[in-house]
Scaffold this active site. Structure first.
Site, PDB file in Angstrom:
ATOM      1  N   ASN A   9      16.201  25.920  24.992  1.00  0.00           N
ATOM      2  CA  ASN A   9      16.843  24.579  25.508  1.00  0.00           C
ATOM      3  C   ASN A   9      17.654  24.805  26.775  1.00  0.00           C
ATOM      4  O   ASN A   9      18.605  25.618  26.885  1.00  0.00           O
ATOM      5  CB  ASN A   9      17.746  24.368  24.381  1.00  0.00           C
ATOM      6  N   TRP A  10      16.929  24.398  27.934  1.00  0.00           N
ATOM      7  CA  TRP A  10      17.603  24.712  29.220  1.00  0.00           C
ATOM      8  C   TRP A  10      18.718  23.943  29.586  1.00  0.00           C
ATOM      9  O   TRP A  10      19.462  24.042  30.867  1.00  0.00           O
ATOM     10  CB  TRP A  10      16.364  24.344  30.336  1.00  0.00           C
ATOM     11  N   LYS A  11      19.198  22.877  28.849  1.00  0.00           N
ATOM     12  CA  LYS A  11      20.276  22.090  29.056  1.00  0.00           C
ATOM     13  C   LYS A  11      20.276  21.858  30.318  1.00  0.00           C
ATOM     14  O   LYS A  11      19.103  21.192  30.973  1.00  0.00           O
ATOM     15  CB  LYS A  11      21.446  23.079  28.828  1.00  0.00           C
ATOM     16  N   HIS A  97      22.081  17.599  19.078  1.00  0.00           N
ATOM     17  CA  HIS A  97      22.742  18.829  19.830  1.00  0.00           C
ATOM     18  C   HIS A  97      24.241  18.726  19.406  1.00  0.00           C
ATOM     19  O   HIS A  97      24.908  17.640  19.819  1.00  0.00           O
ATOM     20  CB  HIS A  97      22.271  19.132  20.916  1.00  0.00           C
ATOM     21  N   GLU A  99      26.198  19.412  21.422  1.00  0.00           N
ATOM     22  CA  GLU A  99      27.015  19.036  22.995  1.00  0.00           C
ATOM     23  C   GLU A  99      26.893  17.543  22.990  1.00  0.00           C
ATOM     24  O   GLU A  99      27.703  16.970  23.692  1.00  0.00           O
ATOM     25  CB  GLU A  99      26.230  19.699  24.007  1.00  0.00           C
ATOM     26  N   GLU A 169      22.763  25.345  14.147  1.00  0.00           N
ATOM     27  CA  GLU A 169      23.546  26.000  14.998  1.00  0.00           C
ATOM     28  C   GLU A 169      25.194  25.634  15.022  1.00  0.00           C
ATOM     29  O   GLU A 169      25.603  24.620  15.319  1.00  0.00           O
ATOM     30  CB  GLU A 169      23.355  25.139  16.532  1.00  0.00           C
ATOM     31  N   GLY A 175      26.558  29.430  23.181  1.00  0.00           N
ATOM     32  CA  GLY A 175      27.077  29.717  24.500  1.00  0.00           C
ATOM     33  C   GLY A 175      28.390  30.801  24.297  1.00  0.00           C
ATOM     34  O   GLY A 175      29.250  30.878  25.548  1.00  0.00           O
ATOM     35  N   SER A 214      23.697  31.871  20.695  1.00  0.00           N
ATOM     36  CA  SER A 214      23.920  33.142  21.326  1.00  0.00           C
ATOM     37  C   SER A 214      22.608  34.051  20.854  1.00  0.00           C
ATOM     38  O   SER A 214      22.930  35.220  20.747  1.00  0.00           O
ATOM     39  CB  SER A 214      25.176  33.952  21.007  1.00  0.00           C
ATOM     40  N   GLY A 235      19.635  28.849  23.871  1.00  0.00           N
ATOM     41  CA  GLY A 235      20.093  28.308  25.291  1.00  0.00           C
ATOM     42  C   GLY A 235      19.947  29.218  26.179  1.00  0.00           C
ATOM     43  O   GLY A 235      19.075  29.482  26.926  1.00  0.00           O
ATOM     44  N   GLY A 236      21.227  30.049  26.670  1.00  0.00           N
ATOM     45  CA  GLY A 236      21.130  30.652  27.654  1.00  0.00           C
ATOM     46  C   GLY A 236      20.284  31.783  27.914  1.00  0.00           C
ATOM     47  O   GLY A 236      19.739  31.983  29.045  1.00  0.00           O
TER      48      GLY A 236
HETATM   49  C1  PEP Z   1      21.924  25.799  22.109  1.00  0.00           C
HETATM   50  O1  PEP Z   1      22.743  25.206  22.849  1.00  0.00           O
HETATM   51  O2  PEP Z   1      21.112  25.286  21.472  1.00  0.00           O
HETATM   52  C2  PEP Z   1      22.129  27.197  22.177  1.00  0.00           C
HETATM   53  C3  PEP Z   1      21.625  27.870  20.919  1.00  0.00           C
HETATM   54  O3  PEP Z   1      22.679  27.977  23.146  1.00  0.00           O
HETATM   55  P1  PEP Z   1      22.895  29.466  23.292  1.00  0.00           P
HETATM   56  O4  PEP Z   1      21.816  30.372  23.012  1.00  0.00           O
HETATM   57  O5  PEP Z   1      23.360  29.684  24.750  1.00  0.00           O
HETATM   58  O6  PEP Z   1      24.388  29.850  22.455  1.00  0.00           O
END
Ligand code: PEP
Length: 254
Positions: A9-11, A97, A99, A169, A175, A214, A235-236
Protein backbone atom coordinates in the site's frame (compact mmCIF):
# COMPACT_ATOMS: atom_id res chain seq x y z
CA UNK A 1 -3.93 -24.51 0.74
CA UNK A 2 -4.29 -20.71 0.63
CA UNK A 3 -1.64 -19.06 -1.53
CA UNK A 4 0.17 -16.28 0.33
CA UNK A 5 -0.68 -12.77 -0.80
CA UNK A 6 1.58 -9.76 -0.27
CA UNK A 7 0.20 -6.35 -1.19
CA UNK A 8 2.05 -3.03 -0.99
CA UNK A 9 0.00 0.00 0.00
CA UNK A 10 1.89 3.03 -1.29
CA UNK A 11 -0.60 5.45 0.33
CA UNK A 12 -0.06 9.09 -0.76
CA UNK A 13 3.60 8.62 -1.71
CA UNK A 14 5.74 8.74 -4.85
CA UNK A 15 5.68 10.88 -7.98
CA UNK A 16 5.51 9.76 -11.59
CA UNK A 17 9.21 8.89 -11.90
CA UNK A 18 9.63 7.25 -8.51
CA UNK A 19 6.41 5.24 -8.94
CA UNK A 20 7.77 3.87 -12.21
CA UNK A 21 11.18 3.12 -10.78
CA UNK A 22 9.63 1.37 -7.76
CA UNK A 23 7.46 -0.91 -9.85
CA UNK A 24 10.32 -1.66 -12.26
CA UNK A 25 12.52 -2.50 -9.27
CA UNK A 26 9.86 -4.87 -7.92
CA UNK A 27 9.63 -6.66 -11.27
CA UNK A 28 13.40 -7.11 -11.32
CA UNK A 29 13.27 -8.68 -7.86
CA UNK A 30 10.53 -11.22 -8.67
CA UNK A 31 11.49 -14.49 -10.33
CA UNK A 32 8.81 -16.43 -12.26
CA UNK A 33 9.01 -19.14 -9.57
CA UNK A 34 8.29 -16.61 -6.84
CA UNK A 35 5.39 -15.27 -8.87
CA UNK A 36 3.98 -18.82 -8.92
CA UNK A 37 4.26 -19.19 -5.16
CA UNK A 38 2.94 -15.83 -3.97
CA UNK A 39 0.15 -13.52 -5.15
CA UNK A 40 1.62 -10.03 -5.35
CA UNK A 41 -0.20 -6.70 -5.45
CA UNK A 42 0.75 -3.02 -5.52
CA UNK A 43 -1.62 -0.19 -4.61
CA UNK A 44 -0.33 3.12 -5.99
CA UNK A 45 -2.26 6.39 -5.63
CA UNK A 46 -5.19 6.70 -8.11
CA UNK A 47 -3.30 9.03 -10.45
CA UNK A 48 -0.46 6.56 -11.00
CA UNK A 49 -2.68 3.51 -11.59
CA UNK A 50 -2.49 3.83 -15.41
CA UNK A 51 1.31 4.09 -15.65
CA UNK A 52 1.86 1.27 -13.15
CA UNK A 53 -0.78 -0.83 -14.90
CA UNK A 54 1.08 -0.50 -18.21
CA UNK A 55 4.38 -1.63 -16.65
CA UNK A 56 2.98 -4.70 -14.84
CA UNK A 57 0.82 -5.98 -17.67
CA UNK A 58 1.49 -9.68 -18.24
CA UNK A 59 3.61 -10.01 -15.06
CA UNK A 60 2.74 -11.72 -11.75
CA UNK A 61 2.30 -8.30 -10.08
CA UNK A 62 -1.35 -7.26 -9.92
CA UNK A 63 -2.85 -3.82 -9.51
CA UNK A 64 -4.82 -2.63 -6.50
CA UNK A 65 -6.55 0.67 -5.81
CA UNK A 66 -6.51 2.20 -2.33
CA UNK A 67 -10.18 3.17 -2.28
CA UNK A 68 -13.34 3.35 -4.43
CA UNK A 69 -16.79 4.93 -4.44
CA UNK A 70 -19.77 2.59 -4.66
CA UNK A 71 -21.81 4.25 -7.42
CA UNK A 72 -21.29 3.30 -11.08
CA UNK A 73 -21.24 6.86 -12.44
CA UNK A 74 -22.80 10.27 -11.96
CA UNK A 75 -22.45 13.58 -10.17
CA UNK A 76 -19.96 12.54 -7.46
CA UNK A 77 -17.14 15.05 -7.83
CA UNK A 78 -13.73 13.65 -7.03
CA UNK A 79 -14.86 10.03 -6.79
CA UNK A 80 -13.79 6.93 -8.74
CA UNK A 81 -16.12 4.02 -9.54
CA UNK A 82 -15.40 0.27 -9.53
CA UNK A 83 -15.83 0.20 -13.32
CA UNK A 84 -13.17 2.87 -13.75
CA UNK A 85 -10.81 0.75 -11.64
CA UNK A 86 -11.65 -2.33 -13.69
CA UNK A 87 -11.02 -0.33 -16.85
CA UNK A 88 -7.50 0.44 -15.58
CA UNK A 89 -6.78 -3.22 -14.85
CA UNK A 90 -7.31 -3.34 -11.08
CA UNK A 91 -7.60 -6.83 -9.61
CA UNK A 92 -7.90 -5.66 -6.00
CA UNK A 93 -9.07 -2.62 -4.06
CA UNK A 94 -8.36 -1.76 -0.42
CA UNK A 95 -11.43 -0.62 1.55
CA UNK A 96 -11.97 0.52 5.13
CA UNK A 97 -8.31 1.30 5.78
CA UNK A 98 -8.00 2.81 9.27
CA UNK A 99 -6.64 6.04 7.75
CA UNK A 100 -9.85 6.40 5.76
CA UNK A 101 -11.94 5.57 8.82
CA UNK A 102 -10.04 8.08 10.99
CA UNK A 103 -9.42 11.00 8.59
CA UNK A 104 -12.35 10.67 6.18
CA UNK A 105 -15.15 9.34 8.37
CA UNK A 106 -15.50 6.01 6.58
CA UNK A 107 -18.04 3.82 8.40
CA UNK A 108 -18.84 0.10 8.29
CA UNK A 109 -21.89 1.01 6.20
CA UNK A 110 -19.68 2.74 3.60
CA UNK A 111 -17.30 -0.23 3.62
CA UNK A 112 -20.24 -2.57 3.05
CA UNK A 113 -21.45 -0.57 0.02
CA UNK A 114 -17.92 -0.53 -1.40
CA UNK A 115 -17.52 -4.30 -0.93
CA UNK A 116 -20.79 -4.96 -2.77
CA UNK A 117 -19.91 -2.60 -5.62
CA UNK A 118 -16.43 -4.09 -6.03
CA UNK A 119 -17.69 -7.67 -6.10
CA UNK A 120 -20.24 -6.69 -8.71
CA UNK A 121 -17.38 -5.31 -10.84
CA UNK A 122 -15.30 -8.49 -10.25
CA UNK A 123 -12.65 -6.67 -8.20
CA UNK A 124 -11.44 -8.39 -5.03
CA UNK A 125 -11.95 -6.18 -1.98
CA UNK A 126 -9.19 -6.10 0.64
CA UNK A 127 -11.28 -5.22 3.68
CA UNK A 128 -9.24 -3.66 6.50
CA UNK A 129 -10.29 -4.13 10.10
CA UNK A 130 -8.49 -3.58 13.38
CA UNK A 131 -8.74 -2.05 16.82
CA UNK A 132 -7.24 1.15 18.20
CA UNK A 133 -4.82 1.01 21.15
CA UNK A 134 -7.43 2.14 23.68
CA UNK A 135 -9.88 -0.50 22.42
CA UNK A 136 -7.21 -3.19 22.95
CA UNK A 137 -6.47 -1.85 26.42
CA UNK A 138 -10.19 -1.96 27.24
CA UNK A 139 -10.30 -5.64 26.20
CA UNK A 140 -12.60 -4.87 23.24
CA UNK A 141 -10.55 -6.33 20.37
CA UNK A 142 -13.01 -9.10 19.41
CA UNK A 143 -16.02 -6.79 19.80
CA UNK A 144 -14.51 -4.13 17.49
CA UNK A 145 -13.26 -6.60 14.90
CA UNK A 146 -16.54 -8.50 14.91
CA UNK A 147 -18.53 -5.31 14.31
CA UNK A 148 -16.23 -4.32 11.42
CA UNK A 149 -16.22 -7.75 9.75
CA UNK A 150 -19.98 -8.27 10.12
CA UNK A 151 -20.66 -4.68 9.04
CA UNK A 152 -18.49 -5.02 5.93
CA UNK A 153 -20.13 -8.31 4.91
CA UNK A 154 -23.73 -7.47 5.73
CA UNK A 155 -25.87 -9.20 3.03
CA UNK A 156 -22.84 -9.78 0.83
CA UNK A 157 -22.91 -12.95 -1.29
CA UNK A 158 -19.60 -14.78 -1.28
CA UNK A 159 -19.37 -17.77 -3.60
CA UNK A 160 -15.88 -19.26 -3.58
CA UNK A 161 -14.19 -17.31 -0.79
CA UNK A 162 -11.30 -16.48 -3.11
CA UNK A 163 -12.98 -13.25 -4.19
CA UNK A 164 -12.56 -11.73 -0.72
CA UNK A 165 -9.49 -10.69 1.29
CA UNK A 166 -9.54 -9.41 4.86
CA UNK A 167 -6.62 -7.46 6.33
CA UNK A 168 -6.28 -7.39 10.10
CA UNK A 169 -4.43 -4.15 10.82
CA UNK A 170 -4.31 -3.15 14.48
CA UNK A 171 -4.26 0.64 14.33
CA UNK A 172 -1.54 0.84 17.01
CA UNK A 173 0.81 -1.12 14.73
CA UNK A 174 0.36 0.91 11.53
CA UNK A 175 3.37 3.03 10.68
CA UNK A 176 4.52 2.93 14.30
CA UNK A 177 7.21 0.23 14.08
CA UNK A 178 5.23 -1.75 16.72
CA UNK A 179 4.39 -5.02 15.04
CA UNK A 180 1.90 -7.36 16.72
CA UNK A 181 3.61 -10.55 17.85
CA UNK A 182 2.77 -13.56 15.66
CA UNK A 183 0.75 -14.99 18.59
CA UNK A 184 -1.31 -11.81 19.07
CA UNK A 185 -1.97 -11.59 15.35
CA UNK A 186 -2.84 -15.31 15.04
CA UNK A 187 -5.34 -15.04 17.90
CA UNK A 188 -7.28 -12.34 16.05
CA UNK A 189 -6.89 -13.99 12.63
CA UNK A 190 -8.30 -17.22 13.97
CA UNK A 191 -11.18 -15.27 15.52
CA UNK A 192 -11.83 -13.56 12.15
CA UNK A 193 -11.83 -16.98 10.44
CA UNK A 194 -14.46 -18.19 12.92
CA UNK A 195 -16.56 -15.07 12.29
CA UNK A 196 -16.30 -15.68 8.55
CA UNK A 197 -17.47 -19.27 9.04
CA UNK A 198 -20.54 -17.97 10.85
CA UNK A 199 -21.27 -15.42 8.12
CA UNK A 200 -20.34 -17.12 4.85
CA UNK A 201 -19.96 -20.79 5.82
CA UNK A 202 -17.25 -23.26 4.75
CA UNK A 203 -15.84 -21.03 2.00
CA UNK A 204 -14.30 -19.04 4.87
CA UNK A 205 -11.40 -21.50 4.54
CA UNK A 206 -10.59 -19.97 1.14
CA UNK A 207 -10.59 -16.31 2.28
CA UNK A 208 -7.09 -14.88 2.68
CA UNK A 209 -6.60 -12.99 5.94
CA UNK A 210 -3.58 -10.66 5.73
CA UNK A 211 -1.78 -9.06 8.63
CA UNK A 212 -0.85 -5.38 8.36
CA UNK A 213 1.11 -3.11 10.69
CA UNK A 214 4.86 -2.45 10.46
CA UNK A 215 5.60 -5.62 8.48
CA UNK A 216 9.28 -5.72 7.51
CA UNK A 217 11.68 -8.30 6.03
CA UNK A 218 12.84 -9.21 9.54
CA UNK A 219 9.40 -9.91 11.06
CA UNK A 220 7.41 -11.50 8.20
CA UNK A 221 8.76 -15.04 8.81
CA UNK A 222 7.17 -15.45 12.25
CA UNK A 223 3.88 -14.01 11.03
CA UNK A 224 3.53 -16.04 7.83
CA UNK A 225 4.11 -19.34 9.60
CA UNK A 226 0.93 -18.86 11.65
CA UNK A 227 -1.95 -21.05 10.41
CA UNK A 228 -4.42 -18.19 9.79
CA UNK A 229 -1.99 -15.53 8.53
CA UNK A 230 -2.09 -15.74 4.75
CA UNK A 231 0.10 -12.79 3.84
CA UNK A 232 0.56 -9.11 4.54
CA UNK A 233 -0.62 -5.66 3.63
CA UNK A 234 2.59 -3.66 3.72
CA UNK A 235 2.85 0.13 4.01
CA UNK A 236 6.28 1.67 4.68
CA UNK A 237 8.33 -1.36 3.65
CA UNK A 238 6.56 -1.52 0.27
CA UNK A 239 8.01 1.84 -0.77
CA UNK A 240 11.41 0.30 -1.50
CA UNK A 241 11.70 -2.52 -4.02
CA UNK A 242 14.39 -4.26 -2.00
CA UNK A 243 12.43 -4.57 1.25
CA UNK A 244 9.15 -5.36 -0.53
CA UNK A 245 10.75 -8.14 -2.60
CA UNK A 246 12.47 -9.53 0.49
CA UNK A 247 9.08 -9.80 2.24
CA UNK A 248 7.66 -11.59 -0.82
CA UNK A 249 10.60 -14.02 -0.89
CA UNK A 250 10.15 -14.95 2.77
CA UNK A 251 6.39 -15.39 2.26
CA UNK A 252 7.16 -17.68 -0.69
CA UNK A 253 9.56 -19.73 1.44
CA UNK A 254 12.56 -18.74 -0.67
C1 PEP B 1 -0.88 0.02 6.17
O1 PEP B 1 -1.12 1.20 6.28
O2 PEP B 1 -1.68 -0.71 5.55
C2 PEP B 1 0.31 -0.50 6.82
C3 PEP B 1 0.30 -1.76 7.15
O3 PEP B 1 1.36 0.38 7.03
P1 PEP B 1 2.80 0.04 7.69
O4 PEP B 1 3.28 -1.24 7.08
O5 PEP B 1 3.66 1.21 7.32
O6 PEP B 1 2.57 -0.07 9.15
Amino acid sequence: MRRPFICGNWKMNKDRESALSLVRGILLGITPELGERVDIGVAPPFVYLPIVSAVIEGTPVKLSAQDVFWEKEGAFTGEVSPYMLKDLGCTYCIVGHSERRIYFGETDEHVNKKVKALLEACITPIVCVGEKLEEREEGRVFEVVSQQVKGALNSVEISSGEELVIAYEPVWAIGTGKVATPEIAQEVHSYIRSLLKETIGDVAEKVRILYGGSVKPDNIAGLIEQPDIDGALVGGASLKAESFCEIIKVAGGM
